[in-house]
Write a protein that holds these residues in place. Structure first.
Motif, PDB file in Angstrom:
ATOM      1  N   LEU A 362       0.821  -1.211   0.000  1.00 56.85           N
ATOM      2  CA  LEU A 362       0.000   0.000   0.000  1.00 56.85           C
ATOM      3  C   LEU A 362       0.855   1.262   0.000  1.00 56.85           C
ATOM      4  O   LEU A 362       0.505   2.255  -0.645  1.00 56.85           O
ATOM      5  CB  LEU A 362      -0.936  -0.011   1.216  1.00 56.85           C
ATOM      6  CG  LEU A 362      -2.038  -1.084   1.203  1.00 56.85           C
ATOM      7  CD1 LEU A 362      -2.827  -1.056   2.509  1.00 56.85           C
ATOM      8  CD2 LEU A 362      -2.969  -0.900   0.008  1.00 56.85           C
ATOM      9  N   ALA A 363       1.988   1.229   0.728  1.00 61.17           N
ATOM     10  CA  ALA A 363       2.874   2.395   0.755  1.00 61.17           C
ATOM     11  C   ALA A 363       3.471   2.652  -0.621  1.00 61.17           C
ATOM     12  O   ALA A 363       3.527   3.797  -1.096  1.00 61.17           O
ATOM     13  CB  ALA A 363       3.978   2.179   1.786  1.00 61.17           C
ATOM     14  N   LEU A 364       3.910   1.591  -1.298  1.00 59.78           N
ATOM     15  CA  LEU A 364       4.475   1.751  -2.637  1.00 59.78           C
ATOM     16  C   LEU A 364       3.390   2.184  -3.629  1.00 59.78           C
ATOM     17  O   LEU A 364       3.636   3.014  -4.520  1.00 59.78           O
ATOM     18  CB  LEU A 364       5.120   0.442  -3.086  1.00 59.78           C
ATOM     19  CG  LEU A 364       6.411   0.046  -2.351  1.00 59.78           C
ATOM     20  CD1 LEU A 364       6.798  -1.390  -2.675  1.00 59.78           C
ATOM     21  CD2 LEU A 364       7.550   0.997  -2.725  1.00 59.78           C
ATOM     22  N   GLN A 365       2.206   1.618  -3.495  1.00 58.90           N
ATOM     23  CA  GLN A 365       1.107   2.013  -4.380  1.00 58.90           C
ATOM     24  C   GLN A 365       0.761   3.486  -4.176  1.00 58.90           C
ATOM     25  O   GLN A 365       0.499   4.219  -5.144  1.00 58.90           O
ATOM     26  CB  GLN A 365      -0.110   1.132  -4.101  1.00 58.90           C
ATOM     27  CG  GLN A 365      -1.258   1.331  -5.079  1.00 58.90           C
ATOM     28  CD  GLN A 365      -2.445   0.451  -4.740  1.00 58.90           C
ATOM     29  OE1 GLN A 365      -2.940   0.492  -3.611  1.00 58.90           O
ATOM     30  NE2 GLN A 365      -2.879  -0.362  -5.705  1.00 58.90           N
ATOM     31  N   SER A 366       0.793   3.930  -2.925  1.00 57.62           N
ATOM     32  CA  SER A 366       0.512   5.336  -2.640  1.00 57.62           C
ATOM     33  C   SER A 366       1.583   6.235  -3.256  1.00 57.62           C
ATOM     34  O   SER A 366       1.270   7.294  -3.832  1.00 57.62           O
ATOM     35  CB  SER A 366       0.452   5.550  -1.128  1.00 57.62           C
ATOM     36  OG  SER A 366       0.289   6.908  -0.811  1.00 57.62           O
ATOM     37  N   LEU A 367       2.845   5.828  -3.165  1.00 57.73           N
ATOM     38  CA  LEU A 367       3.923   6.612  -3.767  1.00 57.73           C
ATOM     39  C   LEU A 367       3.787   6.668  -5.293  1.00 57.73           C
ATOM     40  O   LEU A 367       4.185   7.658  -5.918  1.00 57.73           O
ATOM     41  CB  LEU A 367       5.282   6.018  -3.391  1.00 57.73           C
ATOM     42  CG  LEU A 367       5.749   6.270  -1.950  1.00 57.73           C
ATOM     43  CD1 LEU A 367       7.033   5.492  -1.662  1.00 57.73           C
ATOM     44  CD2 LEU A 367       5.981   7.759  -1.700  1.00 57.73           C
ATOM     45  N   SER A 368       3.220   5.611  -5.886  1.00 54.21           N
ATOM     46  CA  SER A 368       3.024   5.625  -7.338  1.00 54.21           C
ATOM     47  C   SER A 368       1.987   6.660  -7.763  1.00 54.21           C
ATOM     48  O   SER A 368       1.896   7.014  -8.940  1.00 54.21           O
ATOM     49  CB  SER A 368       2.601   4.240  -7.823  1.00 54.21           C
ATOM     50  OG  SER A 368       1.259   3.949  -7.425  1.00 54.21           O
ATOM     51  N   HIS A 371       3.910  10.581  -5.575  1.00 57.57           N
ATOM     52  CA  HIS A 371       5.311  11.003  -5.655  1.00 57.57           C
ATOM     53  C   HIS A 371       5.413  12.417  -6.233  1.00 57.57           C
ATOM     54  O   HIS A 371       4.755  12.737  -7.227  1.00 57.57           O
ATOM     55  CB  HIS A 371       6.118  10.030  -6.531  1.00 57.57           C
ATOM     56  CG  HIS A 371       7.593  10.123  -6.310  1.00 57.57           C
ATOM     57  ND1 HIS A 371       8.347  11.185  -6.750  1.00 57.57           N
ATOM     58  CD2 HIS A 371       8.458   9.281  -5.694  1.00 57.57           C
ATOM     59  CE1 HIS A 371       9.610  10.994  -6.418  1.00 57.57           C
ATOM     60  NE2 HIS A 371       9.719   9.846  -5.776  1.00 57.57           N
ATOM     61  N   PRO A 372       6.226  13.288  -5.612  1.00 59.03           N
ATOM     62  CA  PRO A 372       6.294  14.673  -6.082  1.00 59.03           C
ATOM     63  C   PRO A 372       6.851  14.823  -7.492  1.00 59.03           C
ATOM     64  O   PRO A 372       6.623  15.849  -8.134  1.00 59.03           O
ATOM     65  CB  PRO A 372       7.213  15.346  -5.060  1.00 59.03           C
ATOM     66  CG  PRO A 372       7.954  14.228  -4.396  1.00 59.03           C
ATOM     67  CD  PRO A 372       7.036  13.065  -4.402  1.00 59.03           C
ATOM     68  N   HIS A 373       7.565  13.801  -7.983  1.00 63.87           N
ATOM     69  CA  HIS A 373       8.074  13.828  -9.361  1.00 63.87           C
ATOM     70  C   HIS A 373       7.306  12.794 -10.173  1.00 63.87           C
ATOM     71  O   HIS A 373       7.418  11.591  -9.932  1.00 63.87           O
ATOM     72  CB  HIS A 373       9.574  13.525  -9.393  1.00 63.87           C
ATOM     73  CG  HIS A 373      10.397  14.603  -8.753  1.00 63.87           C
ATOM     74  ND1 HIS A 373      10.893  15.678  -9.454  1.00 63.87           N
ATOM     75  CD2 HIS A 373      10.809  14.770  -7.467  1.00 63.87           C
ATOM     76  CE1 HIS A 373      11.572  16.463  -8.635  1.00 63.87           C
ATOM     77  NE2 HIS A 373      11.542  15.935  -7.426  1.00 63.87           N
ATOM     78  N   ALA A 374       6.543  13.263 -11.126  1.00 63.28           N
ATOM     79  CA  ALA A 374       5.665  12.371 -11.900  1.00 63.28           C
ATOM     80  C   ALA A 374       6.447  11.280 -12.613  1.00 63.28           C
ATOM     81  O   ALA A 374       5.938  10.169 -12.812  1.00 63.28           O
ATOM     82  CB  ALA A 374       4.854  13.185 -12.909  1.00 63.28           C
ATOM     83  N   ASP A 375       7.702  11.561 -12.993  1.00 68.13           N
ATOM     84  CA  ASP A 375       8.490  10.572 -13.717  1.00 68.13           C
ATOM     85  C   ASP A 375       8.770   9.327 -12.869  1.00 68.13           C
ATOM     86  O   ASP A 375       9.052   8.253 -13.413  1.00 68.13           O
ATOM     87  CB  ASP A 375       9.817  11.184 -14.167  1.00 68.13           C
ATOM     88  CG  ASP A 375       9.628  12.264 -15.220  1.00 68.13           C
ATOM     89  OD1 ASP A 375       8.528  12.308 -15.810  1.00 68.13           O
ATOM     90  OD2 ASP A 375      10.566  13.052 -15.455  1.00 68.13           O
ATOM     91  N   TYR A 376       8.716   9.483 -11.538  1.00 67.71           N
ATOM     92  CA  TYR A 376       8.999   8.349 -10.655  1.00 67.71           C
ATOM     93  C   TYR A 376       7.782   7.445 -10.461  1.00 67.71           C
ATOM     94  O   TYR A 376       7.912   6.308  -9.996  1.00 67.71           O
ATOM     95  CB  TYR A 376       9.443   8.863  -9.279  1.00 67.71           C
ATOM     96  CG  TYR A 376      10.894   9.280  -9.188  1.00 67.71           C
ATOM     97  CD1 TYR A 376      11.801   8.553  -8.444  1.00 67.71           C
ATOM     98  CD2 TYR A 376      11.352  10.416  -9.848  1.00 67.71           C
ATOM     99  CE1 TYR A 376      13.131   8.940  -8.350  1.00 67.71           C
ATOM    100  CE2 TYR A 376      12.667  10.813  -9.770  1.00 67.71           C
ATOM    101  CZ  TYR A 376      13.559  10.077  -9.019  1.00 67.71           C
ATOM    102  OH  TYR A 376      14.867  10.467  -8.943  1.00 67.71           O
ATOM    103  N   ALA A 381       4.969   2.183  -9.259  1.00 66.22           N
ATOM    104  CA  ALA A 381       3.893   1.227  -9.527  1.00 66.22           C
ATOM    105  C   ALA A 381       4.468  -0.158  -9.811  1.00 66.22           C
ATOM    106  O   ALA A 381       3.919  -1.187  -9.372  1.00 66.22           O
ATOM    107  CB  ALA A 381       3.044   1.715 -10.700  1.00 66.22           C
ATOM    108  N   ARG A 382       5.574  -0.213 -10.537  1.00 63.66           N
ATOM    109  CA  ARG A 382       6.213  -1.506 -10.819  1.00 63.66           C
ATOM    110  C   ARG A 382       6.749  -2.136  -9.539  1.00 63.66           C
ATOM    111  O   ARG A 382       6.688  -3.364  -9.372  1.00 63.66           O
ATOM    112  CB  ARG A 382       7.335  -1.323 -11.844  1.00 63.66           C
ATOM    113  CG  ARG A 382       6.835  -0.978 -13.238  1.00 63.66           C
ATOM    114  CD  ARG A 382       7.930  -1.142 -14.286  1.00 63.66           C
ATOM    115  NE  ARG A 382       9.037  -0.216 -14.076  1.00 63.66           N
ATOM    116  CZ  ARG A 382       9.084   1.010 -14.596  1.00 63.66           C
ATOM    117  NH1 ARG A 382       8.079   1.457 -15.335  1.00 63.66           N
ATOM    118  NH2 ARG A 382      10.125   1.789 -14.387  1.00 63.66           N
ATOM    119  N   GLN A 383       7.277  -1.305  -8.629  1.00 65.17           N
ATOM    120  CA  GLN A 383       7.780  -1.842  -7.359  1.00 65.17           C
ATOM    121  C   GLN A 383       6.637  -2.400  -6.512  1.00 65.17           C
ATOM    122  O   GLN A 383       6.779  -3.428  -5.842  1.00 65.17           O
ATOM    123  CB  GLN A 383       8.534  -0.756  -6.580  1.00 65.17           C
ATOM    124  CG  GLN A 383       9.691  -0.128  -7.328  1.00 65.17           C
ATOM    125  CD  GLN A 383      10.586  -1.159  -7.997  1.00 65.17           C
ATOM    126  OE1 GLN A 383      11.084  -2.080  -7.351  1.00 65.17           O
ATOM    127  NE2 GLN A 383      10.800  -0.990  -9.286  1.00 65.17           N
TER     128      GLN A 383
END
Length: 417
Positions: A362-368, A371-376, A381-383
């Protein structure tokens, strides 16, 4: 006859010298100096910079009786000479010949006499401690045995030298005297020194960040409770020297992360200036996670999915990826604080990825998504997907389970997965 007389001189260390111009107040004779230097030359392949007292190496050139007498002279010497401590005025990086000569004699006896340190009287143990402080490359090999046999005596004398070192300010290498060595031996020294270091930090706070970091690391390696470390770090972060604020923030985060990160956010808000915020955040995260040259000694209470996500977003806010230094293909470089902070920022994601379970997903999904940089975001999401795939894999079936499935094409779930 003269040979026998020389052997007596070497064994007794008497100042019976044929050369009246040689004068050593400790009573070491010229022949002993000559043989000691010859022994050191034969040990020059020893890259540690120490001498282990291989007196037998002298036998080939000087004969067994002379080598043995030289050995006996060194061993006899260490007990009748007491090296001065730095707190008593001794120099850190230079010493009279008597110091290494006696240190070598003690080292030889310790190697050749099992249980020597346990047999020493307190007065002898104090002298042995003084020799340990004159070793220029860490503590001698026998020092752990001295501590095991006389823990209170060694701890008390160490704290005196540590206290003296905290007042040093005029030498770039001053911190290499005893605090750095104690830091290296923290796994077995920390608990004996914890209370003394706590008292020192309340009254003799060092101004050099490296010395303070060593002392904090020693506390982290001890059995001191997380609560006491958090209390100390909170007080020092609020009331202590601003130069040390980032270190105390990291120490607090390592044992009680949520209120510590709240305090970090408040501190950054009070700083206001973007450059100052970046400088503080870089130091904070480098202290917390370490760098390429040294691992962090901080505790790991912050290594939960929610806290790692929060730390990652906080660091990314002030150590922006679009401002990173690109070192690729630019030759050899010496890493600086910015490099350490960049590495630590990405290490936070790595630590998050390694934690199994739904909270990490859930934490990784939230970062997807956040994340403040859209390129990340696609990478995040893959992680998240990779974490879900790893967590969904089941253990290999047994032969009986395979046979059962072959016959019935179904099996009862063993658990909720």
């Amino acid at each position: 006859q003269q040979r026998r007389k020389d052997v007596v001189w070497l064994a007794n260390g008497l100042d019976m010298l044929r050369d009246p111009s040689f004068d050593d107040p400790s009573g070491i004779c010229r022949e002993q100096v000559y043989l000691f230097n010859a022994m050191r030359k034969l040990e020059k392949s020893n890259n540690s910079g120490r001498t282990h007292g291989n007196w037998r190496s002298l036998e080939a050139e000087f004969g067994a009786p002379t080598a043995l007498a030289f050995r006996d002279g060194m061993v006899a010497f260490w007990r009748r000479y007491s090296p001065p401590l730095v707190s008593e005025g001794a120099q850190i990086n230079s010493m009279p010949f008597a110091d290494p000569f006696g240190l070598t004699g003690l080292t030889v006896e310790a190697m050749e006499t099992p249980g020597l340190m346990a047999s020493l009287a307190p007065a002898e143990a104090r002298v042995a401690f003084r020799y340990a402080m004159r070793e220029l490359n860490g503590f001698p090999d026998w020092f752990p045995c001295l501590f095991a046999a006389h823990p209170q005596l060694v701890a008390e004398m160490l704290l005196v030298e540590i206290k003296f070192e905290l007042g040093m300010s005029d030498s770039d290498t001053a911190f290499q005297y005893v605090v750095a060595r104690t830091h290296h031996a923290r796994d077995w020294l920390a608990n004996a020194l914890t209370q003394g270091i706590l008292l020192l930090l309340n009254s003799h706070l060092p101004w050099r960040p490296q010395v303070l970091k060593y002392l904090v690391d020693i506390l982290q390696a001890s059995t001191l409770s997380d609560g006491l470390i958090a209390t100390l770090a909170r007080e020092q972060m609020v009331l202590g020297d601003p130069m040390h604020c980032a270190l105390w923030a990291a120490a607090w985060t390592s044992v009680d992360p949520d209120p510590a990160i709240d305090a970090v956010e408040q501190h950054l808000s009070a700083l206001g200036d973007a450059a100052h915020c970046t400088e503080f955040t870089m130091a904070f995260v480098a202290y917390l996670l370490g760098n390429r040259r040294s691992n962090s000694c901080m505790r790991h209470a912050y290594r939960t999915p929610a806290v790692l996500k929060r730390l990652y977003l906080l660091v990314h806010q002030h150590v922006r990826a679009d401002e990173d230094i690109d070192r690729a293909g630019k030759g050899v470089f010496s890493p600086g604080l910015r490099d350490d902070a960049q590495d630590a920022r990405e290490h936070l994601v790595q630590l998050l990825q390694e934690l199994p379970g739904r909270e990490t997903f859930l934490a990784l999904q939230s970062l997807s998504q956040e994340h403040p940089h859209a390129d990340y975001r696609p990478w995040m999401a893959r992680q998240a997907l990779a974490r879900a795939q790893v967590d969904s894999e089941r253990p290999a079936w047994s032969a009986i389970q395979v046979s059962e499935f072959a016959e019935t094409y179904e099996r009862s779930p063993a658990n909720h997965r």
